[in-house]
Every structure is written in C-alpha cells, then in structure tokens.
Write an enzyme that holds these catalytic residues in place. Structure first.
Site, PDB file in Angstrom:
ATOM      1  N   ASP A   1     -12.866 -14.226  -2.419  1.00 40.16           N
ATOM      2  CA  ASP A   1     -12.664 -13.843  -3.819  1.00 40.16           C
ATOM      3  C   ASP A   1     -12.922 -15.033  -4.740  1.00 40.16           C
ATOM      4  OD1 ASP A   1     -10.521 -15.327  -3.001  1.00 40.16           O
ATOM      5  OD2 ASP A   1      -8.998 -14.098  -3.986  1.00 40.16           O
TER       6      ASP A   1
ATOM      7  N   HIS B   1      -9.287  -2.622   2.612  1.00 43.42           N
ATOM      8  CA  HIS B   1     -10.472  -3.436   2.305  1.00 43.42           C
ATOM      9  C   HIS B   1     -11.507  -2.688   1.472  1.00 43.42           C
ATOM     10  CE1 HIS B   1      -9.422  -6.996   4.606  1.00 43.42           C
ATOM     11  NE2 HIS B   1      -8.962  -6.200   5.565  1.00 43.42           N
TER      12      HIS B   1
END
Length: 329
Positions: free
Chosen positions: A240, A210
């Site tokens: 995203d 991450h």
C-alpha cells in the site's frame, strides 16, 4: 503454307509481343501485348522505323540491314514516350519480310508496372512468367515479413510496457520508477518526490478480504492520477505504498495543496459489494533542487523519513523532509 492472317493469329498466341513486317518495312501484324503498350497506334500498315528507333546495332537502319542481322539480338525503343526499351530477334520470311519476336529484357518489371501488364500478356513459356511469379512471391513474402515484424514490435512494446507496469493498478512499478528517477537526476531536473502510504489499509484486508483491498488500491491509483499531471509519474512501489515524481514542481505551497487534496479524496469511503471501506493516507515529500544533486537512494530515504514523521504525528497528514528528521529516524 500459312496465309498471312493465319501466321498472325498463330504468332499472337505463342508470341504476344511479335511484329511481322513486309519487305518494305510496313507492319502487317503486331502481337496483342505490343498493341496494349500503344493502344492509340494504327499498327497495321505503320512503318516499322516510325514506331521504333534502333539503338543497337547502330548500323541497322533499313529492313535490309535487319534481315542481314537475322538471329542477332536487336535493341530498340519506342519512338514515342515513354520510350520503353525492347529487345528482339528477327527471322526472315519467304516473302522477303521478317518476323521479330520481342521482349522487355531486364526492364520487364518496370514495363509491367508502367503498362499494368499481367501474366496473360506473355507467352505461357516465357521466362517473364517465372519472373513475375517470383516477384509476386517476393512481394507476398515481404508483406508477410512486414506483418510479422509489426506483430513482434507490438509484442515487444507490450512486453516492455508490462514489465514497467503494476498489473493491479495500472500505475508504473518500482522498476519503471528507477528508470524515470535516474533519467531526471541525470538531466538535472528539479522535481519533488512524494511518498504516500495508506493508513488503516490492513484493517480493510483483515475484515473485508483481499478483494476489497484490491478495490481500494485501484481507487487509490485513480485518485493519484486525478491529482497529478500528465508529466508526473505515479508509482506503486509495493503493498500500500506509492511514490509520486512531480516533474518541475518544487513550490512547497503547491505540493502541500496536492498532498492535502490526495488525503481528502482518500478519506472518502470506498464502496465494495454494498459495504464501505474506510482508509486514509500519510505523505512525506522531499525536493530535488539545487546543487549538488542527490542520488535516488538519498531522495527516497528523505521522503521516507518525512512520511514516517507524518504518521508519528497522527496520520492523515503531509510533511516535508527536514534535516532534523535524520536524528529522529
């Protein structure tokens, strides 16, 4: 019994705004504060009524008149500019003259400012000292209040900015987008709404962690800002997914160029801790123009359809919304 000089010295200590006159009305002594008000004046020997103009009682015009009003409040002004108002009480002296203890009365604050006086210019027992302390305390309190208000206002602005900002990327968040979008629609602005979604971002998170994903998102935000104008709004709506509100821009060819430039930049490898993160992006755009105006939900829905049409067409590309996409959706 005190000599005239002793009386003058004594009076200067306890009544710094005193005047002593002789029987003819000549000034024989003046306190240091009065002298400070008129430093150019030759006080000793000056005629009282040439220095001061009596305003009340109006009938007081001579030394005899003043002596007959002993104990009563006298109102006077300096004869020269600035004609500062003064108040006095006269006490007769054995030699036929008089002792006048003077003050500024309620105009003391104005006088303090005009003559740059300090507490040292007044008797320690004068109520003026208390007033000056109160004024100083009030000024200090007001300044502290002003500083506190400024800090609170700054904190409020910072809190509002934080409430409308995505903390990871620094872009606007969904809440901010809702406000901007509502304002643009209400104002009848023409604009484009472009929905950008990253391709292959999940693989970055899964294979590199991450922290790498966060670095990619920050780079994406940088590219979005670089490819848009100050008047535009770049938003991270979640994960995203990003939305661009391109104010006043509805030319398809220009929007196509912006989308292609975005995609090309995002396909460039992004370095992270010695490795390269590889992503791409797809984008869908709808135009807010003409009548009747469409609401925010409709515009977002249309951009979504165009985006997913671009993904279904092979990713890494941009498409405009077309009505037939409703059927495919």
């Amino acid at each position: 019994m005190m000599t005239p000089q002793q009386l003058s010295d004594f009076a200067s200590k306890i009544c710094p705004m005193h005047v002593i006159i002789d029987a003819s009305g000549k000034i024989t002594s003046a306190g240091p504060t009065l002298r400070k008000l008129r430093p150019e004046l030759e006080w000793d020997g000056a005629d009282f009524f040439a220095v001061f103009t009596m305003s009340r009682p109006r009938w007081v015009r001579t030394v005899k008149d003043m002596l007959s009003s002993a104990g009563a409040k006298l109102h006077m002004n300096f004869d020269s500019e600035p004609q500062t108002g003064l108040k006095a009480v006269l006490a007769p002296l054995p030699d036929g003259g008089g002792f006048l203890n003077m003050s500024f009365g309620i105009s003391v604050l104005e006088a303090v400012q005009d003559y740059d006086l300090t507490s040292a210019d007044f008797s320690p027992t004068d109520l003026t000292i208390e007033m000056l302390y109160l004024v100083e305390a009030k000024s200090a309190a007001m300044e502290a209040s002003r500083q506190l208000n400024m800090r609170l206002q700054g904190a409020k602005i910072a809190a509002e900015e934080q409430a409308f900002t995505d903390t990871l990327t620094g872009l606007k968040n969904r809440r901010a987008m809702d406000h901007v979008l509502a304002r643009m629609i209400a104002a009848g602005r023409e604009f484009a709404l472009m929905h950008v979604d990253l391709d292959f971002f999940k693989q970055v998170n899964d294979t590199m962690g991450h922290a790498a994903g966060d670095a990619v998102l920050q780079r994406v935000a940088q590219v979005l800002v670089e490819c848009t104008r100050d008047a535009d709004t770049a938003v991270r709506v979640g994960g995203d997914e990003f939305i661009l509100l391109l104010d006043g821009l509805t030319d398809p060819s220009k929007l196509e160029n912006i989308a292609n430039r975005l995609i090309q930049k995002l396909e460039q490898p992004i370095p992270f801790e010695g490795k390269m993160c590889q992503i791409s992006a797809s984008a869908g755009t709808t135009l807010a123009k003409g009548a009747p105006p469409r609401d925010a939900a409709t515009l977002i829905h249309e951009a979504d359809l165009a985006l997913y049409a671009a993904k279904n067409a092979g990713r890494g590309r941009h498409l405009f919304y077309q009505p037939h996409m409703e059927m495919a959706g």
